[in-house]
Design a protein around this motif. Sequence first.
Motif, PDB file in Angstrom:
ATOM      1  N   PHE A   1       0.792  -1.237   0.000  1.00 28.59           N
ATOM      2  CA  PHE A   1       0.000   0.000   0.000  1.00 28.59           C
ATOM      3  C   PHE A   1       0.823   1.285   0.000  1.00 28.59           C
ATOM      4  CE2 PHE A   1       0.172   1.438   4.429  1.00 28.59           C
ATOM      5  CZ  PHE A   1       0.651   0.304   5.068  1.00 28.59           C
ATOM      6  N   THR A   2       2.122   1.191   0.258  1.00 31.12           N
ATOM      7  CA  THR A   2       2.976   2.381   0.126  1.00 31.12           C
ATOM      8  C   THR A   2       4.410   1.942  -0.141  1.00 31.12           C
ATOM      9  OG1 THR A   2       3.957   4.301   1.239  1.00 31.12           O
ATOM     10  CG2 THR A   2       3.230   2.505   2.663  1.00 31.12           C
ATOM     11  N   ASN A   3       5.074   2.647  -1.033  1.00 31.01           N
ATOM     12  CA  ASN A   3       6.501   2.353  -1.229  1.00 31.01           C
ATOM     13  C   ASN A   3       7.370   3.513  -0.726  1.00 31.01           C
ATOM     14  OD1 ASN A   3       6.231   4.225  -3.266  1.00 31.01           O
ATOM     15  ND2 ASN A   3       7.206   2.966  -4.853  1.00 31.01           N
ATOM     16  N   TYR A   4       6.771   4.407   0.070  1.00 30.89           N
ATOM     17  CA  TYR A   4       7.611   5.378   0.787  1.00 30.89           C
ATOM     18  C   TYR A   4       8.256   4.649   1.951  1.00 30.89           C
ATOM     19  CZ  TYR A   4       5.688   9.407  -1.676  1.00 30.89           C
ATOM     20  OH  TYR A   4       5.342  10.315  -2.641  1.00 30.89           O
ATOM     21  N   CYS A   5       9.519   4.946   2.225  1.00 30.09           N
ATOM     22  CA  CYS A   5      10.183   4.312   3.365  1.00 30.09           C
ATOM     23  C   CYS A   5      11.172   5.277   3.971  1.00 30.09           C
ATOM     24  CB  CYS A   5      10.881   3.011   2.950  1.00 30.09           C
ATOM     25  SG  CYS A   5      11.402   2.024   4.373  1.00 30.09           S
ATOM     26  N   LYS A   6      11.130   5.407   5.308  1.00 27.67           N
ATOM     27  CA  LYS A   6      12.072   6.298   5.977  1.00 27.67           C
ATOM     28  C   LYS A   6      13.389   5.603   6.259  1.00 27.67           C
ATOM     29  CE  LYS A   6      10.144   5.715  10.683  1.00 27.67           C
ATOM     30  NZ  LYS A   6      11.183   4.947  11.390  1.00 27.67           N
ATOM     31  N   ASN A   7      13.458   4.308   6.005  1.00 25.93           N
ATOM     32  CA  ASN A   7      14.707   3.567   6.240  1.00 25.93           C
ATOM     33  C   ASN A   7      15.567   3.566   4.988  1.00 25.93           C
ATOM     34  OD1 ASN A   7      13.997   3.011   8.865  1.00 25.93           O
ATOM     35  ND2 ASN A   7      13.011   1.068   8.331  1.00 25.93           N
ATOM     36  N   ASP A   8      16.805   3.116   5.196  1.00 26.66           N
ATOM     37  CA  ASP A   8      17.749   3.174   4.089  1.00 26.66           C
ATOM     38  C   ASP A   8      18.564   1.888   3.950  1.00 26.66           C
ATOM     39  OD1 ASP A   8      18.384   4.779   1.940  1.00 26.66           O
ATOM     40  OD2 ASP A   8      19.983   5.871   2.964  1.00 26.66           O
TER      41      ASP A   8
ATOM     42  N   TYR B   1      20.548  -1.118   2.828  1.00 26.20           N
ATOM     43  CA  TYR B   1      21.407  -1.104   1.635  1.00 26.20           C
ATOM     44  C   TYR B   1      20.924  -2.012   0.511  1.00 26.20           C
ATOM     45  CZ  TYR B   1      24.538   1.032   5.078  1.00 26.20           C
ATOM     46  OH  TYR B   1      25.075   1.818   6.056  1.00 26.20           O
ATOM     47  N   TYR B   2      20.117  -3.024   0.862  1.00 28.06           N
ATOM     48  CA  TYR B   2      19.698  -4.009  -0.135  1.00 28.06           C
ATOM     49  C   TYR B   2      18.387  -3.648  -0.830  1.00 28.06           C
ATOM     50  CZ  TYR B   2      17.355  -5.150   4.273  1.00 28.06           C
ATOM     51  OH  TYR B   2      16.671  -5.055   5.460  1.00 28.06           O
ATOM     52  N   CYS B   3      17.662  -2.672  -0.300  1.00 26.72           N
ATOM     53  CA  CYS B   3      16.241  -2.532  -0.665  1.00 26.72           C
ATOM     54  C   CYS B   3      15.990  -1.439  -1.706  1.00 26.72           C
ATOM     55  CB  CYS B   3      15.433  -2.258   0.584  1.00 26.72           C
ATOM     56  SG  CYS B   3      13.663  -2.161   0.271  1.00 26.72           S
ATOM     57  N   GLY B   4      15.236  -1.782  -2.727  1.00 22.22           N
ATOM     58  CA  GLY B   4      14.954  -0.860  -3.822  1.00 22.22           C
ATOM     59  C   GLY B   4      14.092   0.330  -3.444  1.00 22.22           C
ATOM     60  N   ILE B   5      13.347   0.237  -2.326  1.00 20.22           N
ATOM     61  CA  ILE B   5      12.516   1.386  -1.944  1.00 20.22           C
ATOM     62  C   ILE B   5      13.138   2.166  -0.784  1.00 20.22           C
ATOM     63  CG2 ILE B   5      10.406   0.364  -2.906  1.00 20.22           C
ATOM     64  CD1 ILE B   5       9.454  -0.118   0.014  1.00 20.22           C
ATOM     65  N   ARG B   6      14.422   1.967  -0.558  1.00 16.71           N
ATOM     66  CA  ARG B   6      15.144   2.739   0.482  1.00 16.71           C
ATOM     67  C   ARG B   6      15.017   4.237   0.184  1.00 16.71           C
ATOM     68  NH1 ARG B   6      20.773   3.641  -0.803  1.00 16.71           N
ATOM     69  NH2 ARG B   6      21.309   3.085   1.332  1.00 16.71           N
ATOM     70  N   ARG B   7      15.068   5.040   1.247  1.00 16.21           N
ATOM     71  CA  ARG B   7      14.778   6.473   1.072  1.00 16.21           C
ATOM     72  C   ARG B   7      15.751   7.158   0.120  1.00 16.21           C
ATOM     73  NH1 ARG B   7      16.959   7.216   6.659  1.00 16.21           N
ATOM     74  NH2 ARG B   7      19.080   7.989   6.336  1.00 16.21           N
ATOM     75  N   SER B   8      16.994   6.661   0.040  1.00 19.44           N
ATOM     76  CA  SER B   8      17.976   7.317  -0.820  1.00 19.44           C
ATOM     77  C   SER B   8      17.799   7.018  -2.300  1.00 19.44           C
ATOM     78  CB  SER B   8      19.402   6.893  -0.445  1.00 19.44           C
ATOM     79  OG  SER B   8      19.689   7.275   0.855  1.00 19.44           O
ATOM     80  N   ASN B   9      16.921   6.082  -2.629  1.00 22.89           N
ATOM     81  CA  ASN B   9      16.738   5.772  -4.048  1.00 22.89           C
ATOM     82  C   ASN B   9      15.821   6.806  -4.699  1.00 22.89           C
ATOM     83  OD1 ASN B   9      16.499   4.798  -6.586  1.00 22.89           O
ATOM     84  ND2 ASN B   9      15.325   2.957  -6.015  1.00 22.89           N
ATOM     85  N   MET B  10      16.441   7.794  -5.332  1.00 24.64           N
ATOM     86  CA  MET B  10      15.679   8.881  -5.952  1.00 24.64           C
ATOM     87  C   MET B  10      14.996   8.425  -7.248  1.00 24.64           C
ATOM     88  SD  MET B  10      15.980  11.096  -3.737  1.00 24.64           S
ATOM     89  CE  MET B  10      16.962  11.194  -2.240  1.00 24.64           C
ATOM     90  N   GLN B  11      15.366   7.244  -7.730  1.00 23.66           N
ATOM     91  CA  GLN B  11      14.751   6.724  -8.958  1.00 23.66           C
ATOM     92  C   GLN B  11      13.385   6.088  -8.676  1.00 23.66           C
ATOM     93  OE1 GLN B  11      16.455   7.464 -11.695  1.00 23.66           O
ATOM     94  NE2 GLN B  11      18.001   8.298 -10.269  1.00 23.66           N
TER      95      GLN B  11
END
Length: 343
Positions: free
Chosen positions: A57-64, A66-76
């Motif tokens: 239901f959401t792909n926003y994530c406040k975590n980061d 290193y393995y995860c595609g929806i990590r907050r640092s992924n600006m893509q």
Amino acid sequence: MQLIDEIKTKQNITEDQLVHLLTTEDETLLTSLKTTARAVADSVYGNQIFIRGLIEFTNYCKNDCYYCGIRRSNMQADRYRLTEDQILSCCQNGYDLGFRTFVLQGGEDPWYTDDKICAIVSRIRSSYPDCAITLSIGEKSEESYRRFFTAGADRYLLRHETADDEHYRKLHPAEMSLSHRKNCLRTLKRIGYQTGCGFMVGSPFQTMDSLYEDLMFILELQPEMVGIGPFIPHKDTPFADRPAGTLDRTLRLLSIIRLLHPHVLLPATTALGTIHPLGREMGIQAGANVVMPNLSPVDVRGKYLLYDNKICTGDEAAECRYCMQRRMEGIGYEVVTDRGDFR
Ligand code: 5AD
Ligand code: FES
């Protein structure tokens, strides 16, 4: 086969035995591992496979992580949130398709306050009193977990990711900790949730020691569910160039977990289906007893990308539902319309 019988009887394993089972090329032993694990699953759950409707239901994530595609640092990542009405209409669609468990999964997204989560859970609870509601929304306070439980949630999935502290720190930024995650899992159990932990197979820096710790943590926690699947790199993460976990090792671990914890609800995951076209079937044959087809609306499916090449991103819920039924019937199993509680 003495080794397999010993593990099954004692419901315990030594690190040497684990290393042996994960490295052996003795086909007789491997066949015995798999068939014994499947027989154990059959003895508890028969030839029934439980289906869970997954609503991402959401792909926003406040975590980061290193393995995860929806990590907050992924600006893509193309971010989205489903509204309460959209979530409820996924449930209606799922109910009509025979799902009796809804899994609400998302990144750790503060936009969904506890009040909003409780409102969603309460609405699902009153509209579908015969269904189980599973949350998979990360680390929260005990108070939040209690509120969700009171609102009607029955189950909670929170993979521990690795039970080895040093390994945990190589997979996550310093603001996350294994001790906090383990505490969340213990709190969930104490509140009365059917609780699921789990880990990725073949994540970067994973060792035999860390896998052994994972199994020991499962034995200690006694979770009702364990989610494991291969690590698969995502192109826009720090682990983009790391090799994926293997089908073979994931299957062996599924079997070992079934022997150690016979009643566990054990999914053959989407990640397993992603690394091999028949991965989920092979997962069931190795001792898994749950599959989790996607109920998310097609227009957001291609956005909940934790790893590359995820399957089913273009399919309607009904297609996945019947595809899964065909696949399970093809190997002699029956998909059931049932909450599929822990026995
Ligand atoms: N490959 C496989 N699984 C992943 N997860 C997150 N990123 C990846 C990846 N790159 C898993 C984590 C998380 C679950 C929702 O998905 O274990 O807990
Ligand atoms: Fe942690 Fe997605 S960033 S699970």
